[in-house]
Design an enzyme around this catalytic site. Sequence first.
Site, PDB file in Angstrom:
ATOM      1  N   THR A   1      -1.125  -1.361   6.637  1.00 35.90           N
ATOM      2  CA  THR A   1      -1.657  -2.705   6.847  1.00 35.90           C
ATOM      3  C   THR A   1      -3.163  -2.625   6.731  1.00 35.90           C
ATOM      4  O   THR A   1      -3.770  -1.658   7.187  1.00 35.90           O
ATOM      5  CB  THR A   1      -1.252  -3.273   8.227  1.00 35.90           C
ATOM      6  OG1 THR A   1      -2.025  -4.457   8.473  1.00 35.90           O
ATOM      7  CG2 THR A   1      -1.490  -2.290   9.361  1.00 35.90           C
TER       8      THR A   1
ATOM      9  N   GLY B   1      -5.938  -4.670   1.381  1.00 33.70           N
ATOM     10  CA  GLY B   1      -5.040  -4.082   0.400  1.00 33.70           C
ATOM     11  C   GLY B   1      -5.713  -3.324  -0.725  1.00 33.70           C
ATOM     12  O   GLY B   1      -5.233  -2.271  -1.162  1.00 33.70           O
TER      13      GLY B   1
ATOM     14  N   THR C   1      -0.277  -8.110   8.143  1.00 28.22           N
ATOM     15  CA  THR C   1       0.819  -7.588   7.333  1.00 28.22           C
ATOM     16  C   THR C   1       1.854  -7.179   8.364  1.00 28.22           C
ATOM     17  O   THR C   1       1.495  -6.924   9.506  1.00 28.22           O
ATOM     18  CB  THR C   1       0.378  -6.326   6.553  1.00 28.22           C
ATOM     19  OG1 THR C   1      -0.645  -6.661   5.636  1.00 28.22           O
ATOM     20  CG2 THR C   1       1.508  -5.698   5.774  1.00 28.22           C
TER      21      THR C   1
HETATM   22  N1  GLY Z   1      -2.411  -5.380   3.216  1.00 28.91           N
HETATM   23  C1  GLY Z   1      -2.110  -6.686   2.882  1.00 28.91           C
HETATM   24  C2  GLY Z   1      -2.863  -7.203   1.751  1.00 28.91           C
HETATM   25  O1  GLY Z   1      -3.967  -6.763   1.483  1.00 28.91           O
HETATM   26  O2  GLY Z   1      -2.377  -8.076   1.095  1.00 28.91           O
END
Ligand code: GLY
Length: 312
Positions: free
Chosen positions: A232, A235, A181
């Site tokens: 980051t 997610g 990210t």
């Molecule tokens: N942190 C990025 C995602 O999980 O998409």
Amino acid sequence: MRCAYSLMVHGGAGALENVKDEKTAVRYLDSIRRILEHGREVLSLGGSALQAVEQCATLLEDDPIFNAGCGSVLNEDGRVEMDAAIMDGQNLLAGAVAGVDGVANPVQLARLVMTKSEHVMLIGEGAMRFAEHCEVPRVPANYFYTEDRIAQLKEAQLRHKMMLDHDEAGDGVSEDQKYGTIGAVAFDSNGNLAAATSTGGIVNKRKGRVGDSPIVGAGVYADNETCAVSCTGYGEEFMRTVLAKTVSDFIFMQGMDASEAADAAIEYLRRRVNGRGGLIMIDNEGRCASRFTTRKMIHGWIEHAGETMLSF
Ligand code: GLY
């Protein structure tokens, strides 16, 4: 009162197993340094925190070594689906897009959602229709689909199959493939804060999956009263802990500074969901902090107009 600006950027967290040699590490750090120096120029010339984070995130999206913009990873169908968000701490205005393809800079589209629509988030086809309405240029498919990303998807899919065949632990995708990210947070000379986060998501993710990056309060947050945060990591864990807003709440409710709030939030992420990833943040006095639970996080910062610092 004029303040000394601060700026932080990150290029993702993880094991970064692909960064085995010094040459590759230098390539990442050179990019982070170049982007910080660009942000320094914006802020030192009186540019706003919002301008700084948009421009830094754009440059990160334009560098194919990062998992965002042209370097975005591929989903289970071999397609790009990017997510991005931007937030202005002065007025809590925010813009976000999810599941977009065909634009070079999702963070710029997110800013347009913030400034030119009455909404906070647009997704997929609707976001692309809005991009067309705003005359955002389309980029061709070969802008994204690099040999590396196709090979990475194949490897992830192969490992996943092997995992099912052999019932291995884990999900069959190596750490560095998971957590890419990019993000930027800034504090400008007027004391305003802003944050931006952008990503291609996770390799081999399900079509339609949206991560934390475009979710205000999860992967991004900015409030002049507290801090600016960009996260980051995996997610889903940042969404379940609403991590970026949690950092802000530690400052608002418990009077913590950046370092204390980052510690408290990462302790919460680890304790409640065994979360994998990290965050960068600047508090309302321009103090920078970063924390991560993974082995590494590529990031750098300039605190109170001081030296450029890099960390891996
Ligand atoms: N942190 C990025 C995602 O999980 O998409």
